[in-house]
Design a protein around this motif. Sequence first.
Motif, PDB file in Angstrom:
ATOM      1  N   SER A  78       0.859  -1.183   0.000  1.00  0.00           N
ATOM      2  CA  SER A  78       0.000   0.000   0.000  1.00  0.00           C
ATOM      3  C   SER A  78       0.896   1.233   0.000  1.00  0.00           C
ATOM      4  O   SER A  78       2.082   1.147   0.343  1.00  0.00           O
ATOM      5  N   ILE A  79       0.335   2.364  -0.390  1.00  0.00           N
ATOM      6  CA  ILE A  79       1.092   3.621  -0.440  1.00  0.00           C
ATOM      7  C   ILE A  79       0.778   4.440   0.803  1.00  0.00           C
ATOM      8  O   ILE A  79      -0.385   4.624   1.161  1.00  0.00           O
ATOM      9  N   ASN A  80       1.840   4.958   1.430  1.00  0.00           N
ATOM     10  CA  ASN A  80       1.699   5.681   2.689  1.00  0.00           C
ATOM     11  C   ASN A  80       2.616   6.901   2.724  1.00  0.00           C
ATOM     12  O   ASN A  80       3.551   7.007   1.936  1.00  0.00           O
ATOM     13  N   SER A  81       2.334   7.795   3.669  1.00  0.00           N
ATOM     14  CA  SER A  81       3.107   9.040   3.755  1.00  0.00           C
ATOM     15  C   SER A  81       4.017   9.099   4.969  1.00  0.00           C
ATOM     16  O   SER A  81       4.826  10.021   5.078  1.00  0.00           O
ATOM     17  N   ASP A  82       3.889   8.154   5.910  1.00  0.00           N
ATOM     18  CA  ASP A  82       4.763   8.064   7.075  1.00  0.00           C
ATOM     19  C   ASP A  82       4.613   9.300   7.979  1.00  0.00           C
ATOM     20  O   ASP A  82       3.804   9.291   8.892  1.00  0.00           O
ATOM     21  N   ASP A  83       5.386  10.349   7.730  1.00  0.00           N
ATOM     22  CA  ASP A  83       5.333  11.566   8.556  1.00  0.00           C
ATOM     23  C   ASP A  83       5.277  12.801   7.650  1.00  0.00           C
ATOM     24  O   ASP A  83       6.231  13.597   7.605  1.00  0.00           O
ATOM     25  N   PRO A  84       4.177  12.984   6.931  1.00  0.00           N
ATOM     26  CA  PRO A  84       4.151  14.024   5.896  1.00  0.00           C
ATOM     27  C   PRO A  84       4.449  15.440   6.399  1.00  0.00           C
ATOM     28  O   PRO A  84       5.131  16.207   5.717  1.00  0.00           O
ATOM     29  N   SER A  85       3.947  15.790   7.581  1.00  0.00           N
ATOM     30  CA  SER A  85       4.187  17.164   8.049  1.00  0.00           C
ATOM     31  C   SER A  85       5.673  17.400   8.294  1.00  0.00           C
ATOM     32  O   SER A  85       6.177  18.508   8.070  1.00  0.00           O
ATOM     33  N   VAL A  86       6.390  16.364   8.729  1.00  0.00           N
ATOM     34  CA  VAL A  86       7.828  16.495   8.967  1.00  0.00           C
ATOM     35  C   VAL A  86       8.579  16.678   7.648  1.00  0.00           C
ATOM     36  O   VAL A  86       9.629  17.309   7.599  1.00  0.00           O
ATOM     37  N   TYR A  87       8.007  16.158   6.557  1.00  0.00           N
ATOM     38  CA  TYR A  87       8.647  16.294   5.246  1.00  0.00           C
ATOM     39  C   TYR A  87       8.100  17.489   4.456  1.00  0.00           C
ATOM     40  O   TYR A  87       8.456  17.688   3.297  1.00  0.00           O
ATOM     41  N   GLY A  88       7.206  18.249   5.067  1.00  0.00           N
ATOM     42  CA  GLY A  88       6.763  19.497   4.454  1.00  0.00           C
ATOM     43  C   GLY A  88       5.594  19.372   3.500  1.00  0.00           C
ATOM     44  O   GLY A  88       5.443  20.200   2.604  1.00  0.00           O
ATOM     45  N   TYR A  89       4.734  18.370   3.686  1.00  0.00           N
ATOM     46  CA  TYR A  89       3.548  18.268   2.833  1.00  0.00           C
ATOM     47  C   TYR A  89       2.397  17.666   3.618  1.00  0.00           C
ATOM     48  O   TYR A  89       2.561  17.221   4.758  1.00  0.00           O
ATOM     49  N   GLU A  90       1.213  17.673   3.015  1.00  0.00           N
ATOM     50  CA  GLU A  90       0.033  17.092   3.643  1.00  0.00           C
ATOM     51  C   GLU A  90      -0.596  16.091   2.670  1.00  0.00           C
ATOM     52  O   GLU A  90      -0.452  16.202   1.464  1.00  0.00           O
TER      53      GLU A  90
END
Length: 502
Positions: free
Chosen positions: A429-441
């Motif tokens: 599956s596709i996931n974002s992990d910690d998006p806010s830490v990487y600068g996106y939502e």
Amino acid sequence: MKTKHFTYILLFGFPFFGFQNKVAAQSTYEQKWTLLKQENEALAFDTGIKLSDAETALDKKLFQIRKQFLADTEQQKIPLFNSSFNELKPLIERSQLFEIFQSMPKGGLLHTHSGGITDVKWVITAARKYKECYVYDQPDHDQFIFGQLAFFEAGKVPKGFVSLDKKLISDPSFEKQLAELLILKRDNLCTYTNYWIEFEKRFKRISLLLPYRPFFKEYYKKGFLDLADNKVQHLEIRFIFDELYDFQHGKYPLKTSVTDLQDVVKEVQKNHPEFSLKLIYSSFKFLDPQSVEKQLETAFELKKELPNIISGFDLVADEAAGNSIYSFREDWMKLDQLSKKYGVKMPLFLHAGESNSVFNKNILDISSLDNPRIGHGLNLIYFPNTMELIRKQNKLVEVSPISNQVLGYVSDLRNHPARVLLSNGIQCSINSDDPSVYGYEGLGYDFWVAFVYWELDLKAVKKLVFNSINYSSLNESEKKKALIYLNGQWDDFIRKMNAKLK
């Protein structure tokens, strides 16, 4: 006369027979090639997906849009495959493909972490409203680091902390500086620093914000609404449990964070009735087995009391620095005993193989444990027998492509190990992990990256989307309801996109 015919055969017959042999050989070669192609395709993770005529039409359009995008970047000499996500983010956001993936229903986000889901600019703005919010503006030391945010009562503010609001009034440029301190960027793929240390600093800077109960509820409401607006209908968080507090009542019981989150979900459901939440109780790999055993006991206690939201257990932190999964084997052997004691099961959702090294053997434990999903699984491709076991066991790998690049595991995303996993029938599956830490939502950026870099078609994208519900920790009744909703949203997306992309 016979001599004449024989002469014709000598002159013209043998070349014809040679031509027949050549055609036969070519035909055999093509048959073998076609058979090998079909056999390889039959192994792929999405082999059971059949597209409708409408989906096939959209698939062709998406293929052409990507082809044109790649041609344009090449013409403009944009180093698409040698650039970091941070460098490419503006280009992604301007692309037609990004607009499409933003509007696409994404099913569930199965891999993200508490403290990593809400826009950091909002965090600063929201925290500033509280007169009790302070920021540490001195150089790092053992207890606090520069840019760390916290709530304190008047008269109990540690040395080095100043009012966040007053700091931003006196120095407006500090807001931008603080936002940079809360986002982990890889400005180019050649920069070398210890990204895990920098990564963990981002979490430390907001770690004292989240236990403050009024802010806690605001933070998660904002994060959940943003995900729901991004067409994410189900969320599973690797959740670090902490006692919430406020200055009127002091500390609250541990379960208050769960009941507060359930209240937040009810608020979100007023506009997004499909939205659902599960929490994976998470502890840390750097703890000793005795400490993890206590954490497991607490997780079972919470799950017994709140079985509809606590779904499993995980250990987080840098795999290169923490203990191996095997070192906790005595804890895993006690799971059955704890299940009998509390009357609930506690599946594991362990991070494993978030590494480039063959010496990291965490992935070996997964096939022997009740571990239906694997966090990252990057080095699974180095263990072919285990990979085959996991395929047969129908376990899912939660893939987070942007996170993997930012943290330095994959530079050129065309070479992401997930491409090998997908081709070998491993469900992902596709996931974002910690998006806010990487600068996106949201989840649109990660789908964009997967589609462009991995040369996916719509069949693969659809399988990835639906995997996120089929492999979620929703119960069977919840899953059935979620799939009905997702199917309706998917069909609507296909119809609207075909109408839009003439």
